[in-house]
Each structure stands twice: as structure tokens, then as C-alpha cells.
Design an enzyme around this catalytic site. Structure first.
Site, mmCIF file in Angstrom:
data_model
loop_
_atom_site.group_PDB
_atom_site.id
_atom_site.type_symbol
_atom_site.label_atom_id
_atom_site.label_comp_id
_atom_site.label_asym_id
_atom_site.label_seq_id
_atom_site.Cartn_x
_atom_site.Cartn_y
_atom_site.Cartn_z
ATOM 1 C CE LYS A 78 -27.151 8.493 -49.630
ATOM 2 N NZ LYS A 78 -25.992 9.114 -50.575
ATOM 3 C CB SER B 90 -23.513 11.604 -51.549
ATOM 4 O OG SER B 90 -23.865 10.646 -50.548
#
Length: 223
Positions: free
Chosen positions: A117, A75
Site C-alpha cells: 500500500k 489494489s
């Protein structure tokens, strides 16, 4: 060391000519000397103290200041890859709140795991994601950390991102107080705020500052 001796009254005068004898070795050291055994014990105590202090520092640093994490999943490509180790600064956000562009490690209680993230927007900001265009408060943001990936996708005639925001599940694009909006750098292959919603500040573990393993990938994280 020799000692003077005096003959007793019962000794004959001839004793005055007797040679002085060496004193018996009683094992008692001269004044000012240190026995080897005591010196060794003192050194051992100092080593034990040093080891204890070092262990305490490791515990403090490990649990309260910095902590290593292992990246798992695609990701955050192209900036992070599976198996890389990162050092997370756990004390920074006790001093201030996260800022846009910073890479954070956060808890996701609903999935019982941690995510890595990038912060895109903070409390009060209005976010909109349309393809590769990300706007915050109506202004398109610059994202140099994925610019090469964007350029490569555009050169092939496609968008880098296929997941937009707001969504049906999260129709309000304004970040609520005490939260942040995060996305993965791998925009089309990241489970982030577009799917799981805004992230409470209390779920953020800290900022990822350094990739330290493998050595070939070691570098400061681009924020």
C-alpha cells in the site's frame, strides 16, 4: 641436480676416475618448490571460503536488509500489477519512520497475509477522503502517481474513488501515535486503512524500492 661423491677408504684409488652418478629420485622436492597437491588443496580452501562468505552475504541481505516480494492483486494498479517482483528495503524504517507517499509492504495479522500500500498520512495527521479529494490536516494532497488514472476517470464523467473516510467503523480521522494511514493506488478496488484501520509501525516490513521483474517493467518505485 648433480651431487659430488667421495669414495670410502675401502675403495681403490681407481675410484677417483669413476663417473659421478645421478642421485636417486626420492620424491623429495628441491627447497622452495611447491607440490601440485598442496597447491590444489590451497586453491580449494580459498574457493570454499569464498562460497561460504557469499552464502552468508546472501542470508544477511535476504533476511535483514532486502527481500523480494510478489505483487498479487489489483489494489496498486496502475503502478503495480499481479506477478511483478519488487525489492523491499527492510532496514530503512529501523532508521526513520515511513513518510507520506512511500509504498510499503505490511503484515495484516488478522488475514495472515501481506499487503502492499501507499502511506497517505502519519501519526498526528487528520485524514479525510471524499471521492477523489484526499485531505491531510485540512489540505488537499498532490498525488502524481495516480494523476493519469484520475484524469481518465474524470474524462469519462466519474470519480476514480468510491470509498470514503472516515467511516462508521473508523469515525476518528486522526492517525494515532505509532501508526500510519495507507491506501491502495487503485482507490475503488483496494482493501486498506479505510476498511482495516490504521497500521501499526511494527507491522510494516519495509519500503518497496524497485520493480525488478519482469524486465520490461523494471523501474524504481515512484514515492
Amino acid at each position: 641436480m648433480e651431487q659430488d661423491t667421495k669414495p670410502s677408504n675401502n675403495e681403490v684409488h681407481a675410484a677417483n676416475t669413476t663417473e659421478v652418478q645421478e642421485p636417486l629420485n626420492t620424491g623429495t622436492p628441491d627447497s622452495g618448490t611447491i607440490q601440485p597437491e598442496k597447491k590444489k588443496k590451497s586453491e580449494t580452501k580459498e574457493w570454499i571460503k569464498a562460497i561460504v562468505v557469499a552464502l552468508l552475504l546472501v542470508v544477511v541481505i535476504r533476511w535483514f536488509l532486502f527481500e523480494p516480494f510478489i505483487v498479487d492483486g489489483p489494489s496498486m494498479q496502475p503502478n503495480f500489477h499481479t506477478g511483478e517482483r519488487v525489492i523491499v528495503n527492510k532496514i530503512l524504517y529501523d532508521i526513520r519512520t515511513p513518510q507520506p507517499g512511500e509504498v510499503v509492504v505490511l503484515k495484516v495479522p488478522s488475514q495472515n497475509r501481506d499487503f502492499i500500500k501507499r502511506v497517505i498520512a502519519v501519526a498526528g495527521d487528520t485524514v479525510k477522503v471524499e471521492g477523489d479529494k484526499v485531505t491531510v490536516n485540512g489540505k488537499e494532497i498532490s498525488e502524481p502517481y495516480i494523476q493519469s488514472a484520475l484524469d481518465n476517470a474524470h474524462a469519462q464523467g466519474s470519480d476514480y474513488n468510491i470509498n470514503n473516510f472516515p467511516t462508521e467503523n473508523f469515525p476518528d480521522g486522526t492517525v494515532p501515535a505509532g501508526h500510519v494511514f495507507v491506501m491502495g493506488d487503485n482507490r475503488s478496488n483496494s482493501q486498506d486503512s479505510r476498511m482495516i484501520g490504521y497500521i501499526p509501525l511494527g507491522d510494516i516490513i519495509g519500503r518497496a524500492d524497485v520493480i525488478f521483474w519482469p524486465f520490461s517493467d523494471a523501474k524504481w518505485v515512484q514515492q
